[in-house]
Design an enzyme around this catalytic site. Structure first.
Site, PDB file in Angstrom:
ATOM      1  N   HIS A  38      60.161 -11.507  25.527  1.00 23.56           N
ATOM      2  CA  HIS A  38      59.697 -11.861  26.872  1.00 23.56           C
ATOM      3  C   HIS A  38      60.754 -12.676  27.608  1.00 23.56           C
ATOM      4  O   HIS A  38      61.480 -13.457  26.992  1.00 23.56           O
ATOM      5  CB  HIS A  38      58.411 -12.695  26.794  1.00 23.56           C
ATOM      6  CG  HIS A  38      57.164 -11.885  26.758  1.00 23.56           C
ATOM      7  ND1 HIS A  38      56.187 -11.969  27.716  1.00 23.56           N
ATOM      8  CD2 HIS A  38      56.732 -10.958  25.868  1.00 23.56           C
ATOM      9  CE1 HIS A  38      55.207 -11.136  27.426  1.00 23.56           C
ATOM     10  NE2 HIS A  38      55.512 -10.519  26.302  1.00 23.56           N
ATOM     11  N   GLU A 106      56.501  -4.849  31.340  1.00 27.55           N
ATOM     12  CA  GLU A 106      55.599  -5.461  32.311  1.00 27.55           C
ATOM     13  C   GLU A 106      56.431  -6.068  33.437  1.00 27.55           C
ATOM     14  O   GLU A 106      57.532  -6.571  33.207  1.00 27.55           O
ATOM     15  CB  GLU A 106      54.758  -6.579  31.676  1.00 27.55           C
ATOM     16  CG  GLU A 106      53.964  -6.176  30.459  1.00 27.55           C
ATOM     17  CD  GLU A 106      54.718  -6.437  29.161  1.00 27.55           C
ATOM     18  OE1 GLU A 106      55.777  -7.105  29.197  1.00 27.55           O
ATOM     19  OE2 GLU A 106      54.246  -5.958  28.121  1.00 27.55           O
TER      20      GLU A 106
END
Length: 328
Positions: A38, A106
């Site tokens: 991330h 994402e």
């Protein structure tokens, strides 16, 4: 034989805690490691987001367990050319015990340069081309590529493992799962959805599949629910919001709809060994080859110790019984 791994959450834990967890997981008898990739955490309360490739290098010094990213998006934030180099070096450092888990990503992590966030169909196209580019680079040949989404000019990777890293592909819907079956060496998900698993197996010809889930170990259920709701209520954000919301603040806003009771119902909280053993059952019944568990909250040392001593032996016995029954 089903493998049982430990999932390192870079969004919640600092680098030194992740390295400690990896060493403890190996000592406790876990079979392998997942590690998330991330740029941002899901919410500010989680508060971390270590660079995964630095962590994977460091993991090679503290653990000999196989490692897989769960998952990397090799399409926007970092180009597939650089991901290919990073994965090759990681495989060398881990003596071939590294697999590259990939997904379409994402907006939370990939929007950071300001480009428009593509729709799902385009993201899957980009992922398929990225995997093609990476596999060509892992041959050690000079690569020139002019594709719909990527251009590669006279690129060659020199530091290579003996065998190219396997590429496991995530899928949370039918189209992504079909793509995983077509291009992946394996399948990655966080759902025990038997229908999607069967779709992957049919599309891939029976390649392996792995799933992961979370557990909030704590001295009491109430404390565990508190940690899980504070840190991971954003996991309850439904549908495609998880792919399109761009910042941790947006996730926090959407997660206001997730109540503590919803969190309590979605995962096991507290110290009940039988409930933790039972949390594996949907994944074993579905037929996953590998199942990973991630810790939530500050009591990860106790969780890893109890899982090693009590949970994993019981789950392995159940898995062996199921596998024996299937083989008859």
């Amino acid at each position: 034989m089903t493998a049982f791994g430990y999932f390192l959450s870079t969004e919640e834990y600092a680098p030194h805690e992740l390295l400690e967890q990896a060493a403890l997981a190996e000592e406790a008898g876990f079979d392998a490691l997942w590690i998330s990739d991330h740029f941002h955490p899901w919410n500010d309360e989680q508060g971390q987001s270590a660079f995964v490739w630095s962590m994977i290098g460091a993991l090679s010094r503290v653990s000999r367990l196989p490692v897989m990213t769960a998952v990397t998006c090799p399409t926007m934030r970092i180009s597939p050319v650089i991901v290919a180099q990073a994965a090759a070096t990681s495989a060398v450092l881990h003596d071939g015990r590294f697999r590259l888990g990939v997904g379409s990503g994402e907006a939370l992590n990939e929007h950071i340069y300001g480009q428009a966030w593509p729709g799902a169909e385009m993201r899957l196209e980009m992922l398929a081309e990225a995997v093609e580019v990476m596999r060509r680079l892992w041959t050690g040949e000079v690569v020139d590529h002019r594709g719909a989404h990527y251009t590669v000019d006279n690129a060659r990777i020199y530091t290579l493992p003996e065998r190219p890293p396997e590429v496991w592909v995530s899928g949370f819907g039918p189209e992504a799962t079909r793509l995983a079956g077509r291009i992946g060496d394996g399948y990655v998900t966080t759902s025990a959805d038997r229908e999607l698993l069967d779709l992957f197996r049919d599309t891939s010809g029976g390649k392996p599949a792995a799933a992961g889930f979370k557990a909030a170990w704590a001295p009491t259920e109430e404390e565990g629910v508190g940690h899980a709701h504070r840190l991971w209520r954003t996991s309850g954000v439904p549908g495609e919001l998880a792919q399109v919301l761009p910042t941790p603040r947006h996730f926090e806003q959407a997660a206001q709809l997730v109540t503590p009771e919803m969190t309590r119902d979605s995962l096991v909280c507290g110290p009940d060994i039988e409930r933790h053993v039972a949390s594996y059952a949907p994944y074993l019944e579905a037929g996953f080859d590998e199942v990973y568990v991630a810790a939530i909250g500050p009591h990860y040392r106790d969780m890893i110790r109890h899982f090693g001593a009590d949970v994993l032996p019981a789950v392995r016995a159940q898995a062996a019984e199921r596998e024996e029954a299937v083989s008859r």
